[in-house]
Motif scaffolding. Sequence first.
Motif, PDB file in Angstrom:
ATOM      1  N   ILE A   1      85.071   0.753  27.623  1.00  0.00           N
ATOM      2  CA  ILE A   1      85.876   1.790  26.996  1.00  0.00           C
ATOM      3  C   ILE A   1      86.178   2.864  28.044  1.00  0.00           C
ATOM      4  CG2 ILE A   1      83.897   3.154  26.219  1.00  0.00           C
ATOM      5  CD1 ILE A   1      85.420   3.677  23.608  1.00  0.00           C
ATOM      6  N   ILE A   2      87.335   3.462  27.958  1.00  0.00           N
ATOM      7  CA  ILE A   2      87.736   4.489  28.918  1.00  0.00           C
ATOM      8  C   ILE A   2      86.947   5.769  28.641  1.00  0.00           C
ATOM      9  CG2 ILE A   2      89.667   5.913  29.722  1.00  0.00           C
ATOM     10  CD1 ILE A   2      91.468   3.463  28.831  1.00  0.00           C
ATOM     11  N   PRO A   3      86.270   6.328  29.641  1.00  0.00           N
ATOM     12  CA  PRO A   3      85.424   7.512  29.409  1.00  0.00           C
ATOM     13  C   PRO A   3      86.196   8.683  28.805  1.00  0.00           C
ATOM     14  CG  PRO A   3      84.931   6.564  31.543  1.00  0.00           C
ATOM     15  CD  PRO A   3      86.156   5.841  31.021  1.00  0.00           C
ATOM     16  N   ARG A   4      85.633   9.223  27.736  1.00  0.00           N
ATOM     17  CA  ARG A   4      86.094  10.451  27.093  1.00  0.00           C
ATOM     18  C   ARG A   4      84.971  10.862  26.155  1.00  0.00           C
ATOM     19  NH1 ARG A   4      88.934   5.966  25.538  1.00  0.00           N
ATOM     20  NH2 ARG A   4      88.787   5.333  23.349  1.00  0.00           N
ATOM     21  N   SER A   5      84.498  12.064  26.259  1.00  0.00           N
ATOM     22  CA  SER A   5      83.338  12.426  25.470  1.00  0.00           C
ATOM     23  C   SER A   5      83.157  13.931  25.428  1.00  0.00           C
ATOM     24  CB  SER A   5      82.073  11.784  26.035  1.00  0.00           C
ATOM     25  OG  SER A   5      80.937  12.215  25.322  1.00  0.00           O
ATOM     26  N   TYR A   6      82.730  14.407  24.265  1.00  0.00           N
ATOM     27  CA  TYR A   6      82.388  15.820  24.123  1.00  0.00           C
ATOM     28  C   TYR A   6      81.107  16.173  24.868  1.00  0.00           C
ATOM     29  CZ  TYR A   6      86.042  16.306  20.622  1.00  0.00           C
ATOM     30  OH  TYR A   6      87.260  16.351  19.986  1.00  0.00           O
ATOM     31  N   PHE A   7      80.353  15.175  25.297  1.00  0.00           N
ATOM     32  CA  PHE A   7      79.149  15.486  26.059  1.00  0.00           C
ATOM     33  C   PHE A   7      79.473  16.187  27.367  1.00  0.00           C
ATOM     34  CE2 PHE A   7      76.928  12.322  23.356  1.00  0.00           C
ATOM     35  CZ  PHE A   7      75.837  13.110  23.012  1.00  0.00           C
ATOM     36  N   LEU A   8      80.703  16.059  27.852  1.00  0.00           N
ATOM     37  CA  LEU A   8      81.100  16.801  29.048  1.00  0.00           C
ATOM     38  C   LEU A   8      80.896  18.299  28.847  1.00  0.00           C
ATOM     39  CD1 LEU A   8      82.415  16.838  31.861  1.00  0.00           C
ATOM     40  CD2 LEU A   8      84.644  16.953  30.701  1.00  0.00           C
ATOM     41  N   GLU A   9      81.114  18.779  27.614  1.00  0.00           N
ATOM     42  CA  GLU A   9      80.928  20.198  27.313  1.00  0.00           C
ATOM     43  C   GLU A   9      79.457  20.584  27.190  1.00  0.00           C
ATOM     44  OE1 GLU A   9      83.109  21.448  23.866  1.00  0.00           O
ATOM     45  OE2 GLU A   9      84.784  20.109  24.290  1.00  0.00           O
ATOM     46  N   LEU A  10      78.583  19.621  26.953  1.00  0.00           N
ATOM     47  CA  LEU A  10      77.208  19.915  26.556  1.00  0.00           C
ATOM     48  C   LEU A  10      76.182  19.695  27.657  1.00  0.00           C
ATOM     49  CD1 LEU A  10      77.332  18.154  23.058  1.00  0.00           C
ATOM     50  CD2 LEU A  10      77.930  20.518  23.629  1.00  0.00           C
ATOM     51  N   ILE A  11      76.547  18.919  28.687  1.00  0.00           N
ATOM     52  CA  ILE A  11      75.633  18.611  29.787  1.00  0.00           C
ATOM     53  C   ILE A  11      75.923  19.565  30.944  1.00  0.00           C
ATOM     54  CG2 ILE A  11      74.938  16.880  31.471  1.00  0.00           C
ATOM     55  CD1 ILE A  11      75.865  14.731  29.487  1.00  0.00           C
ATOM     56  N   PRO A  12      74.903  20.308  31.419  1.00  0.00           N
ATOM     57  CA  PRO A  12      73.509  20.268  30.977  1.00  0.00           C
ATOM     58  C   PRO A  12      73.111  21.380  30.010  1.00  0.00           C
ATOM     59  CG  PRO A  12      73.611  21.380  33.080  1.00  0.00           C
ATOM     60  CD  PRO A  12      75.043  21.016  32.716  1.00  0.00           C
ATOM     61  N   ASP A  13      73.841  22.510  30.012  1.00  0.00           N
ATOM     62  CA  ASP A  13      73.301  23.746  29.436  1.00  0.00           C
ATOM     63  C   ASP A  13      73.004  23.655  27.949  1.00  0.00           C
ATOM     64  OD1 ASP A  13      73.443  24.838  31.950  1.00  0.00           O
ATOM     65  OD2 ASP A  13      75.325  25.895  31.589  1.00  0.00           O
ATOM     66  N   ALA A  14      73.978  23.185  27.148  1.00  0.00           N
ATOM     67  CA  ALA A  14      73.778  23.166  25.700  1.00  0.00           C
ATOM     68  C   ALA A  14      72.628  22.249  25.310  1.00  0.00           C
ATOM     69  CB  ALA A  14      75.067  22.737  24.997  1.00  0.00           C
ATOM     70  N   LEU A  15      72.497  21.108  25.991  1.00  0.00           N
ATOM     71  CA  LEU A  15      71.402  20.201  25.690  1.00  0.00           C
ATOM     72  C   LEU A  15      70.069  20.780  26.147  1.00  0.00           C
ATOM     73  CD1 LEU A  15      73.000  16.751  26.594  1.00  0.00           C
ATOM     74  CD2 LEU A  15      72.527  17.654  24.318  1.00  0.00           C
ATOM     75  N   ALA A  16      70.055  21.411  27.316  1.00  0.00           N
ATOM     76  CA  ALA A  16      68.814  22.025  27.799  1.00  0.00           C
ATOM     77  C   ALA A  16      68.333  23.105  26.841  1.00  0.00           C
ATOM     78  CB  ALA A  16      69.022  22.598  29.196  1.00  0.00           C
ATOM     79  N   ASP A  17      69.266  23.829  26.240  1.00  0.00           N
ATOM     80  CA  ASP A  17      68.900  24.902  25.324  1.00  0.00           C
ATOM     81  C   ASP A  17      68.268  24.386  24.033  1.00  0.00           C
ATOM     82  OD1 ASP A  17      69.812  26.761  27.117  1.00  0.00           O
ATOM     83  OD2 ASP A  17      71.733  27.096  26.108  1.00  0.00           O
ATOM     84  N   CYS A  18      68.425  23.094  23.749  1.00  0.00           N
ATOM     85  CA  CYS A  18      67.815  22.520  22.543  1.00  0.00           C
ATOM     86  C   CYS A  18      66.314  22.286  22.704  1.00  0.00           C
ATOM     87  CB  CYS A  18      68.484  21.192  22.198  1.00  0.00           C
ATOM     88  SG  CYS A  18      70.195  21.351  21.680  1.00  0.00           S
ATOM     89  N   LEU A  19      65.848  22.230  23.942  1.00  0.00           N
ATOM     90  CA  LEU A  19      64.434  21.983  24.180  1.00  0.00           C
ATOM     91  C   LEU A  19      63.641  23.281  24.037  1.00  0.00           C
ATOM     92  CD1 LEU A  19      64.648  19.636  27.294  1.00  0.00           C
ATOM     93  CD2 LEU A  19      64.359  18.983  24.895  1.00  0.00           C
ATOM     94  N   PRO A  20      62.362  23.187  23.697  1.00  0.00           N
ATOM     95  CA  PRO A  20      61.539  24.395  23.604  1.00  0.00           C
ATOM     96  C   PRO A  20      61.499  25.131  24.938  1.00  0.00           C
ATOM     97  CG  PRO A  20      60.414  22.516  22.629  1.00  0.00           C
ATOM     98  CD  PRO A  20      61.605  21.977  23.341  1.00  0.00           C
ATOM     99  N   PRO A  21      61.298  26.447  24.923  1.00  0.00           N
ATOM    100  CA  PRO A  21      61.211  27.205  26.181  1.00  0.00           C
ATOM    101  C   PRO A  21      60.171  26.613  27.122  1.00  0.00           C
ATOM    102  CG  PRO A  21      61.297  28.695  24.303  1.00  0.00           C
ATOM    103  CD  PRO A  21      61.151  27.306  23.735  1.00  0.00           C
TER     104      PRO A  21
END
Length: 306
Positions: free
Chosen positions: A113-133
């Motif tokens: 499949i041709i790459p296209r994904s909302y994960f571009l917006e989320l990696i790394p900061d938004a995903l990192a913020d989901c983890l505990p401090p």
Amino acid sequence: MSRPAADPLAGAAELATPAAWLEFARALLERSGVAFGQVATDAHDEALYLILRTLGLPLDSRPSVMSRRLAAAERDQLVTVFRRRVVDRVPAAYLTREAWLGPHRFYVDERVIIPRSYFLELIPDALADCLPPGRRVHRAADVCTGSGCLAILLAHGFPGARVDATDLSPRALEVARINVRDHGLEDRVSLVEADVLTGTPPAKYDLIISNPPYEPSAHVDTQSPEFAAEPRMAHDGGNDGLDVIRRLIRQASERLAPHGVLAIEVGGLHAAIEREFAAQQPEWFATQDGSNCVVIFRAAALPRRG
């Protein structure tokens, strides 16, 4: 007796400059009814992309490039490319053998499949913020990796992490292997032929992400030729679109570290996720276009088997 259809590229070989080609190709794409969304979202941007790449020019070429005179061989190349695009309905990325996510280029062909994904917006900061401090991503997985693009984004975004990238298609993994090598990540991204997480190393993951097949089968049956050109298994999520997602949520419950997070891109399945997985307390990322179609589940909310 019906007349033969007019050639949509009649006279195009006489267009002398990239600027003239851009005007012609934009109108050609618009009236041909081709589908967008795999490389660009409108006719102008896709026409410009195909012109520059066919001529071997960088995507950030200066405007002066558009006024230079084209050689006859270059005009012939453009005719061939745009004929394949509008007559044969070949996706632009399959014509150029590349796709981009942000600044990162990936090799693609009909195996993925041709790459296209909302994960571009989320990696790394938004995903990192989901983890505990204080928690960092040391081990991550990308499920249904296809071209390997999201696994590679994870490795770039979390430089200290090891990433397992899984796919059920050995042909897709062949393409992923090209991209992992091209990005110099062979020592950090491992490719695994697996059905979701089955067969992956016995690790506990801080982060699992996936852009799985999530389209209901009936929708896949009616896709435009461009999207139908992609591997069906990368689109088809079963009768209600949730087949792979159910397996992933079930398996992730045993594979996440206690503080871990599962993030899944689910397209138009927001209501279905809320209905079926309410007990798992789904949370949603806000995306720039307002679609908010990436859901996260925290390990503590997922039921453990046994």
